[in-house]
Design a protein around this motif. Structure first.
Motif: not given
Length: 127
Positions: A9-20
């Motif tokens: 799924f597309p990632r939300d715009s608020w995520v940052r590197k490391g959240n996944f």
């Protein structure tokens, strides 16, 4: 063929590197640089945000050149040794590692086998 839009799924715009995910790849030795590169690139392509490669200093630049998105943490010895276990614990805590991949290219030294066994038995992360 599967529809990947149903899987990824597309990632939300608020995520940052490391959240996944933050993956620690333990791979390679003084003469085998390909495995850490392939392991790291595969992890990035599958959606892992940050990939740290723990490998021999002698091949560290080759791994960095393989993909600039890989974060290389070199060790001074030619191969993975039991005295690296404490350093691996420090890396896991410092960088908030969420999973470990014990890759290929580690060689066939007896101490490397013992070290891998120590990591598998005592580190409480997905591997």
């Amino acid at each position: 063929m599967p529809n990947f839009d149903e899987i990824y799924f597309p990632r939300d715009s608020w995520v940052r590197k490391g959240n996944f995910g933050k993956l620690l790849v333990i791979a390679g030795n003084y003469q085998y640089s390909g495995s850490p590169i392939f392991n790291g690139i595969s992890a990035l392509k599958s959606g892992t945000d940050l990939v740290y490669i723990y490998t021999a200093e002698r091949i560290a630049n080759a791994v960095r050149a393989g993909n600039p998105d890989l974060i290389v943490i070199p060790y001074l010895d030619n191969y993975l040794m039991m005295n690296h276990v404490d350093r691996l614990r420090e890396i896991i805590e410092r960088y908030h590692i969420t999973a470990i991949l014990i890759g290929g290219g580690l060689g066939d030294e007896e101490e490397t086998y013992s070290t891998v066994l120590e990591v598998v038995q005592n580190f409480q992360l997905p591997m």
